[in-house]
Design a protein around this motif. Structure first.
Motif, mmCIF file in Angstrom:
data_model
loop_
_atom_site.group_PDB
_atom_site.id
_atom_site.type_symbol
_atom_site.label_atom_id
_atom_site.label_comp_id
_atom_site.label_asym_id
_atom_site.label_seq_id
_atom_site.Cartn_x
_atom_site.Cartn_y
_atom_site.Cartn_z
ATOM 1 N N LEU A 285 -13.544 -6.323 -8.182
ATOM 2 C CA LEU A 285 -13.591 -7.668 -7.614
ATOM 3 C C LEU A 285 -12.709 -7.783 -6.376
ATOM 4 C CD1 LEU A 285 -13.352 -9.643 -10.973
ATOM 5 C CD2 LEU A 285 -15.344 -9.627 -9.443
ATOM 6 N N ASP A 286 -13.046 -8.751 -5.535
ATOM 7 C CA ASP A 286 -12.247 -9.037 -4.348
ATOM 8 C C ASP A 286 -11.245 -10.136 -4.716
ATOM 9 O OD1 ASP A 286 -11.146 -9.781 -1.962
ATOM 10 O OD2 ASP A 286 -13.054 -10.045 -0.902
ATOM 11 N N PRO A 287 -9.943 -9.822 -4.773
ATOM 12 C CA PRO A 287 -8.959 -10.831 -5.199
ATOM 13 C C PRO A 287 -8.836 -11.999 -4.232
ATOM 14 C CG PRO A 287 -7.849 -8.871 -4.356
ATOM 15 C CD PRO A 287 -9.312 -8.540 -4.433
ATOM 16 N N ALA A 288 -9.385 -11.849 -3.033
ATOM 17 C CA ALA A 288 -9.301 -12.940 -2.058
ATOM 18 C C ALA A 288 -10.387 -13.989 -2.282
ATOM 19 C CB ALA A 288 -9.403 -12.380 -0.642
ATOM 20 N N ARG A 289 -11.367 -13.689 -3.150
ATOM 21 C CA ARG A 289 -12.445 -14.642 -3.403
ATOM 22 C C ARG A 289 -12.061 -15.561 -4.575
ATOM 23 N NH1 ARG A 289 -16.941 -13.545 -0.649
ATOM 24 N NH2 ARG A 289 -18.106 -14.995 -1.942
ATOM 25 N N GLY B 290 -20.261 -15.945 -4.585
ATOM 26 C CA GLY B 290 -21.161 -15.178 -3.732
ATOM 27 C C GLY B 290 -22.572 -15.744 -3.771
ATOM 28 N N ASP C 6 -17.900 -15.231 -8.302
ATOM 29 C CA ASP C 6 -16.971 -15.201 -7.161
ATOM 30 C C ASP C 6 -17.482 -16.012 -5.972
ATOM 31 O OD1 ASP C 6 -18.997 -13.664 -6.132
ATOM 32 O OD2 ASP C 6 -17.761 -11.899 -5.707
ATOM 33 N N GLU D 158 0.820 -1.219 0.000
ATOM 34 C CA GLU D 158 0.000 0.000 0.000
ATOM 35 C C GLU D 158 0.853 1.268 0.000
ATOM 36 O OE1 GLU D 158 -0.340 -2.530 2.088
ATOM 37 O OE2 GLU D 158 -2.139 -3.461 1.223
#
Length: 217
Positions: A171-175, A136, A134, A25
């Motif tokens: 998008l959530d890269p952890a999914r 979900g 993803d 970051e």
């Protein structure tokens, strides 16, 4: 030294001069490249590109969506339908099909024997004609959309983005992300297209408009 150890050693060598306190970051990455190559009407472009992959695309209004799902399932002759947890009940029509929940998880034999699977999607990418799942609500685990021979995916217009950089940012890269561009297909040694090798041979995509109805084109 194993291949894994070789790769890790090279990574450690490349990061040797990075201060211990530094995190990703803290380092700005220039992203001044063009973010989208989509036209203004990303929904129309999405439908066109998905159809290029030999998938069938229908665009309907909100009030027509449930009947459209029923029509596609009936046309396909579905009798056993896998419906992941969280799929919107208002879009699941009654019919002659038996709905199979994936709780507890269905085994491979049950998934392979099912006539189809009905899911939502996380988002769509217009330029590439791609659905992204993803895991979900309404999407389920990856195996649900890989084993049944028919996949009917429902997506709202507002979920369709222009291009890949926009999608990746959303998008959530952890999914667990699954990118679906048309029915499963590959080519043999003579470049003859063969569908259904690694997943569904038939993909239908139902795009639900923001408006109650869709005017005929």
């Amino acid at each position: 030294m194993t291949t894994r150890e070789t790769v890790l050693a090279r990574i450690r060598s490349a990061l040797a001069d990075v201060p211990e306190q530094e995190t990703p970051e803290l380092v700005a990455v220039p992203r001044d490249y063009r973010r989208s190559h989509a036209d203004e009407d990303v929904v129309a472009l999405f439908a066109e590109r998905v159809a290029d992959y030999r998938a069938r695309v229908l665009r309907v209004g909100r009030s027509e969506a449930r009947a459209a799902v029923a029509g596609l399932l009936a046309e396909r002759g579905v009798r056993t339908l896998v419906v992941p947890s969280g799929f919107p009940e208002e879009l699941l029509p009654p019919g002659p099909w038996q709905c199979l929940a994936d709780t507890p998880p269905l085994d491979v034999t049950a998934l392979d024997a099912a006539d189809g699977v009905l899911t939502t999607a996380a988002l769509g990418i217009a330029v590439t004609g791609t659905l992204v799942l993803d895991a979900g609500p309404g999407q389920g685990r990856r195996a649900l959309t890989l084993l049944p021979d028919y996949h009917l995916c429902v997506i709202r217009e507002e979920q369709i983005l222009g291009d890949v950089p926009e999608a990746i940012a959303a998008l959530d890269p952890a999914r667990p992300l699954t990118f679906v561009s048309g029915p499963s297909a590959t080519s043999d040694i003579e470049l003859q297209r063969v569908e259904g090798v690694h997943g569904p041979r038939t993909l239908h995509v139902l795009v639900i408009a923001d408006s109650p109805t869709v005017e005929p084109a």
